[in-house]
Write an enzyme that holds these catalytic residues in place. Structure first.
Site, mmCIF file in Angstrom:
data_model
loop_
_atom_site.group_PDB
_atom_site.id
_atom_site.type_symbol
_atom_site.label_atom_id
_atom_site.label_comp_id
_atom_site.label_asym_id
_atom_site.label_seq_id
_atom_site.Cartn_x
_atom_site.Cartn_y
_atom_site.Cartn_z
ATOM 1 N N ASN A 36 33.217 5.733 -16.042
ATOM 2 C CA ASN A 36 32.038 5.312 -15.267
ATOM 3 C C ASN A 36 31.857 3.808 -15.401
ATOM 4 O O ASN A 36 30.747 3.304 -15.476
ATOM 5 C CB ASN A 36 30.787 6.063 -15.782
ATOM 6 N N SER A 126 16.730 8.414 -24.977
ATOM 7 C CA SER A 126 16.067 8.194 -23.686
ATOM 8 C C SER A 126 14.653 8.751 -23.712
ATOM 9 O O SER A 126 14.371 9.723 -24.415
ATOM 10 C CB SER A 126 16.893 8.895 -22.584
ATOM 11 N N TYR A 151 21.284 16.759 -19.067
ATOM 12 C CA TYR A 151 21.427 15.377 -19.583
ATOM 13 C C TYR A 151 20.336 15.098 -20.614
ATOM 14 O O TYR A 151 20.620 14.698 -21.733
ATOM 15 C CB TYR A 151 21.343 14.342 -18.443
ATOM 16 N N LYS A 155 20.344 14.482 -25.013
ATOM 17 C CA LYS A 155 19.699 13.413 -25.794
ATOM 18 C C LYS A 155 18.821 14.031 -26.889
ATOM 19 O O LYS A 155 18.808 13.573 -28.027
ATOM 20 C CB LYS A 155 18.860 12.507 -24.885
ATOM 21 N N ASN A 201 19.655 5.866 -9.066
ATOM 22 C CA ASN A 201 18.465 5.203 -9.610
ATOM 23 C C ASN A 201 17.819 4.280 -8.567
ATOM 24 O O ASN A 201 18.469 3.760 -7.665
ATOM 25 C CB ASN A 201 18.842 4.404 -10.873
ATOM 26 N N ARG A 297 11.356 14.556 -5.662
ATOM 27 C CA ARG A 297 12.679 14.898 -6.211
ATOM 28 C C ARG A 297 12.478 15.841 -7.394
ATOM 29 O O ARG A 297 11.666 15.570 -8.281
ATOM 30 C CB ARG A 297 13.408 13.627 -6.656
#
Ligand code: WQD
Length: 340
Positions: A36, A126, A151, A155, A201, A297
């Site tokens: 990435n 995060s 995700y 974390k 983002n 969203r």
């Protein structure tokens, strides 16, 4: 010079942290699998600092490769672990890939760090661990809520793995930095955020729309219970965030940590709505942004911004840039890479 390993060091936050580590006189070794990121980022780092970090392209899911790496670098005094998959939406589609990539690699890394002479570990966490926190601004004592995505769960589990290890391995000193929303780019315009494909983002989508790569920004929901109906986040300049990693690392190297596992919220302490971020772009660019309102969203929290008291007073770090500073650097970066 003290040698620091930065995993994911060619990524957005990783590359900015490598620059700040080199500025502080550290020797840096980067591991990145380039899944990435691009090798061109290495050139950007060197062009800023004039110093070449050691770079090794490794897949940290390969346990033997990790072991062989540490056999060659026994003089590492600290590790900053960024390497992880981080796309919230993708994690919902590919949970096993996320648990494997984000957690197996963390476990292999910790096992090797424990074999070093000094075991200092900074973990990239995060604010997603808080989910929709009851109280704003969010303190480090806010309860960790069920993650909204695999995700976010990696974390949360990652922090628990480190916490449980620190409980029995007192030689391990770790800090988890809970980032809010990193945006912007180094003032040189030589490194910045390089989203692959359509940006997930907000800020890269805004700057790509400003640059004409995207036709129109969709604002995901304007019926939230906020002043202007759009979601609120704490947007922090990536260079401020990078500097927080150096301060946290020095805290461990100088043995200033109060316990061997600490967590800090790294944000500006200021909440900005999506519409306020758009207004910031229009102010700093002088351009009007084409956007429309779209449905909410899935998985978005209404509001999240940091209580920075602990980071400011205990860690001794404070964000120096505001939203316009960060947005100006993001737009400068976009113009540089698009040659506009
Ligand atoms: C911010 C706001 C969107 C895009 C995520 C991860 C977090 C970290 C940062 C990895 C939200 C709105 C966005 C768009 C929009 N990632 N938005 N139109 O979701 O707060 O945080 O990225 O570490 O862990 O959770 O950031 O920039 O995606 O969204 O309206 O095209 O912008 O709805 O309100 P988010 P974001």
């Amino acid at each position: 010079m003290k040698k620091i390993l930065v995993t994911g060091g060619l990524g957005f936050i990783g590359s900015h942290t490598v620059v700040e580590l080199q500025n502080e006189g550290f020797d840096v070794v980067i591991i990145d699998d380039l899944s990435n990121s691009s090798i061109d980022v290495l050139e950007g780092i060197v062009s800023i600092t004039g110093k070449s970090p050691i770079f090794e392209r490794l897949d940290l899911k390969e346990k033997l490769s990790v072991e062989q790496f540490f056999m060659k670098h026994k003089d590492i005094v600290g590790v900053i672990h960024f390497a992880a998959s981080k796309a919230v939406g993708e994690s919902v589609e590919k949970p096993l890939d996320y648990y494997e990539n984000n957690l197996n690699t963390l476990i292999y890394m910790l096992k090797e760090v424990l074999n070093l002479n000094t075991s200092n570990f900074i973990f990239s966490s995060s604010c997603t661990v808080y989910g929709q926190a009851e109280q704003m601004p969010i303190t480090e004592n806010a309860p960790v809520q069920p993650a909204e995505s695999p995700y976010g769960n990696t974390k949360q589990i990652g922090e628990e793995i480190i916490r449980d290890t620190c409980k029995v391995k007192h030689e391990l000193n770790a800090i988890a930095l809970r980032y809010f929303n990193p945006i912007g780019a180094h003032e040189s315009g030589k490194i910045g955020e390089l989203p692959i494909g359509i940006p997930q983002n907000l800020v890269p989508f805004i700057t790509q729309t400003g640059a004409g790569l995207r036709d129109c920004l969709s604002v995901f929901g304007n019926d939230y219970p906020t002043d202007d109906g759009t979601c609120i986040r704490d947007y922090i300049h990536v260079v401020d965030l990078a500097k927080a990693h150096v301060v946290a690392l020095m805290r461990l190297l100088d043995q200033k940590n109060i316990s061997n596992f600490e967590t800090f919220n790294i944000g500006t302490g200021v909440g900005s709505s999506v519409l306020e971020v758009i207004a910031s772009f229009e102010r700093v660019s002088g351009k009007s942004l084409n956007y429309k309102f779209a449905p909410r969203r899935e998985g978005d929290v209404i509001s999240a911004y940091a209580n920075t008291e602990k980071a400011n007073t205990v860690l001794g770090w404070k964000a120096m840039s505001n939203l316009d500073d960060a947005m100006r650097s993001a737009w400068n970066w976009e113009k540089n890479i698009r040659n506009i």
